[in-house]
Design a protein around this motif. Sequence first.
Motif, PDB file in Angstrom:
ATOM      1  N   ILE A  70       0.857  -1.180   0.000  1.00 43.51           N
ATOM      2  CA  ILE A  70       0.000   0.000   0.000  1.00 43.51           C
ATOM      3  C   ILE A  70       0.892   1.228   0.000  1.00 43.51           C
ATOM      4  CG2 ILE A  70      -1.833  -1.198   1.272  1.00 43.51           C
ATOM      5  CD1 ILE A  70      -0.937   0.410   3.775  1.00 43.51           C
ATOM      6  N   THR A  71       0.299   2.386  -0.171  1.00 47.42           N
ATOM      7  CA  THR A  71       0.997   3.644   0.029  1.00 47.42           C
ATOM      8  C   THR A  71       0.313   4.415   1.144  1.00 47.42           C
ATOM      9  OG1 THR A  71      -0.310   4.792  -1.651  1.00 47.42           O
ATOM     10  CG2 THR A  71       1.770   3.785  -2.364  1.00 47.42           C
ATOM     11  N   SER A  80      -4.749   8.469   7.962  1.00 47.39           N
ATOM     12  CA  SER A  80      -3.861   7.694   7.087  1.00 47.39           C
ATOM     13  C   SER A  80      -4.448   6.314   6.857  1.00 47.39           C
ATOM     14  CB  SER A  80      -2.474   7.569   7.713  1.00 47.39           C
ATOM     15  OG  SER A  80      -1.678   6.646   6.999  1.00 47.39           O
ATOM     16  N   ASN A  81      -4.321   5.837   5.614  1.00 46.74           N
ATOM     17  CA  ASN A  81      -4.836   4.498   5.323  1.00 46.74           C
ATOM     18  C   ASN A  81      -3.922   3.392   5.841  1.00 46.74           C
ATOM     19  OD1 ASN A  81      -3.107   5.533   3.211  1.00 46.74           O
ATOM     20  ND2 ASN A  81      -3.447   3.605   2.159  1.00 46.74           N
ATOM     21  N   ALA A  82      -2.771   3.748   6.383  1.00 47.64           N
ATOM     22  CA  ALA A  82      -1.920   2.759   7.047  1.00 47.64           C
ATOM     23  C   ALA A  82      -2.363   2.655   8.506  1.00 47.64           C
ATOM     24  CB  ALA A  82      -0.459   3.171   6.970  1.00 47.64           C
ATOM     25  N   ALA A  83      -2.686   1.451   8.945  1.00 49.64           N
ATOM     26  CA  ALA A  83      -3.128   1.266  10.319  1.00 49.64           C
ATOM     27  C   ALA A  83      -2.053   1.692  11.311  1.00 49.64           C
ATOM     28  CB  ALA A  83      -3.518  -0.191  10.548  1.00 49.64           C
ATOM     29  N   TRP A  84      -0.801   1.576  10.910  1.00 45.14           N
ATOM     30  CA  TRP A  84       0.325   2.017  11.723  1.00 45.14           C
ATOM     31  C   TRP A  84       1.503   2.338  10.810  1.00 45.14           C
ATOM     32  CZ3 TRP A  84       4.054  -1.292  10.290  1.00 45.14           C
ATOM     33  CH2 TRP A  84       3.693  -2.606   9.978  1.00 45.14           C
ATOM     34  N   THR A  85       2.392   3.153  11.309  1.00 43.49           N
ATOM     35  CA  THR A  85       3.641   3.483  10.628  1.00 43.49           C
ATOM     36  C   THR A  85       4.761   3.341  11.649  1.00 43.49           C
ATOM     37  OG1 THR A  85       2.567   5.043   9.126  1.00 43.49           O
ATOM     38  CG2 THR A  85       4.960   5.262   9.412  1.00 43.49           C
ATOM     39  N   VAL A  86       5.743   2.490  11.345  1.00 42.44           N
ATOM     40  CA  VAL A  86       6.892   2.319  12.235  1.00 42.44           C
ATOM     41  C   VAL A  86       8.064   3.131  11.684  1.00 42.44           C
ATOM     42  CG1 VAL A  86       8.628   0.691  13.070  1.00 42.44           C
ATOM     43  CG2 VAL A  86       6.213   0.089  13.144  1.00 42.44           C
ATOM     44  N   ILE A  87       8.634   3.974  12.517  1.00 39.30           N
ATOM     45  CA  ILE A  87       9.827   4.737  12.163  1.00 39.30           C
ATOM     46  C   ILE A  87      11.010   4.107  12.893  1.00 39.30           C
ATOM     47  CG2 ILE A  87      10.960   6.984  12.151  1.00 39.30           C
ATOM     48  CD1 ILE A  87       8.464   6.853  10.377  1.00 39.30           C
TER      49      ILE A  87
END
Length: 666
Positions: free
Chosen positions: A120-121, A217-224
């Motif tokens: 996904i983006t 955001s369509n990402a359920a989570w974002t890991v940095i």
Amino acid sequence: MAVASATVAAVGLSLVGSAGTAQASTTSAAPVVTRAALDPALVAGRGASVNFLEQEAENAATNGTLIGPDRTAYSLPAEASGRKAVKLTGGQYVEFTLPAAANAITVRYSIPDAPNGGGITAPLNVTVNGKNKQVMTLTSEFSWLYNQYPFSNDPTAGLLHEDWWITECACVPAFTDPKPVIATPFRPMHFYDEQRLLLGKTYKAGDKVRLTVPAGSNAAWTVIDLLDSELVGKPHVRLVASNVLAFGADPTGRRESADAFDRAIAFAKKWHLKVYVPPGVYQVNRHIIVDDVTIEGAGNWYTVIKGSEVALSEPAEDGSVHTGVGFYGRYAEDGGSSDVHLSGFTIQGDVSERIDTDQVNGIGGAMSDSTIDGLYIRHTKVGMWFDGPMDNIKVTNNIIVDQMADALNFRKGVTNSLVSNNFIRNTGDDGLAMWSDGVADANNVYDHNTVQTPSLANGIAIYGGTNNTVSNNLVADPIREGSGLHAGSRFGATAFDGYLKFTNNTVVRAGTYELNWNIGLGAIWIYALDKTIDADIQVTGDHYLDSTYNAIMMVSEWGVKDLVQIRGVKFKDLRIDGTGTSVLSGRVEGGASFENVDARNVGAVGINNCGSFHFTPAGSEFVVTDLGGNDGGGTTGPWMASWELPNTITCDDRPPVVVPPAPSAW
């Protein structure tokens, strides 16, 4: 290079660290600059000297959630640098304080896959001091592999090899009745990707770079995972040159420019000029064949040569079913190439699957008397794969990231060559490899390179060969089925001959879990499978820090344990700070000598001596020779105790792991 089956994740790994989750601090954090998530003082003089400064997200200000530390395969923290990261949801941020002036950043991150694979983006907002918002479009298209080797993009797929041993069921499913149910997605891995961004102006030390996941955001989570910050200089300009623009190349990337590159190269060779590629994005969807030519870009932040993987109408002679962007010398059987000099540009592919027969590498073929300097290579299968015989190539100052397989491999008769000051992160196989596939690689040096987070296999691996040296490198965080440093009699390689030197390397958070064997490996792993290893192997001056299991593993496969040996390896002047289990695990017939090997924070018996598992009255078939000065130890006393020598059986096949403290100054 791993061509054995990929294997099991988690059995017993709760012993090596559980996935902690904690709300991180929201207060402003002073910059903490690290190298491979360590205090730079612990790795001084080792690894690549780079233009950027690394900051781990777990040390930054955030209102997100800390994940890790954890070394369990198939988990997000296990593949993060330092085995920690920060997870964000909509509205949450990580804020980094610049430690020095910078006008560019690199963000290493992970976002979820699409439910049926393919990625996904999702957006990530970037602001500096709360202003000048830019939006990075993150993608998971080039991450998230599943299943057994050579892996799949499909999280719902069944086993690729039902006739392989599966540790999860302790069975071979094809021959098991009733057939076991294998849950999907099966063995997810290769979670991370990274992106670069020019900030548009130069900011000073102390300015705040905030990465925010926008609400919705369509990402359920974002890991940095981390941020690298850099002060990028002005573009390099070459006025007198064969400029690709003059031959029809399109710097906007809308039109294919491969033919224009060919014309510019032909003109340069005719008039003894260099080829110059000005700033821009150039679409190239096939190999550019190079021989007796110099190609310069404006710098790898400015000149981007980008292409798509293209299916061939019929397989090529070399077995490829795709082509894609890459600069290739002629193959050795066609005479090879020479006097090729490539510098100052990016090669960016879109390879999202591993097909081992495909030649979809950033650099390939054979190139003698050549140099490759200052490239940035991303999203190809292998960054650089050289098929010899070839002689005298220098590979320096490159950055290779986010590969499906190796970053660099010298295969089959590469000689008198240097790989130095390269930075490598997130490979899907060995970071750096030498594979003497039927013809010995000889007289090569891998020196002052940094290799981080290979998600499969080893940091630096040497398969056979003659008179090769691995020196002054920094290797961190191999994930599964490999070690930091590896010498293997495997894959049909020629026998080790002459010498092999591992000198003054630092390996951190290695000694991973071997998922087929259900045992821990070592920070350095010497493996006899195809042949006996009895060359002059010298391991001198290395530092092995925070090893998950052993510092040193010497082993043969069970099926050949009475056929091959490892003899005469010399370990000298080593520092070992932290092992989950032993300093040495000897699971082979043969022996090694040790001199001035100092160890501390050792979690189990210092020497786990199983030999070849015959347990004879005379003792183990693996003989340890104490040449003096071997000091220190851990939970069970001195690591080299007199009662263990020379071949006392101390075989605890799977000792419990004692998690060591973080490495510190010696």
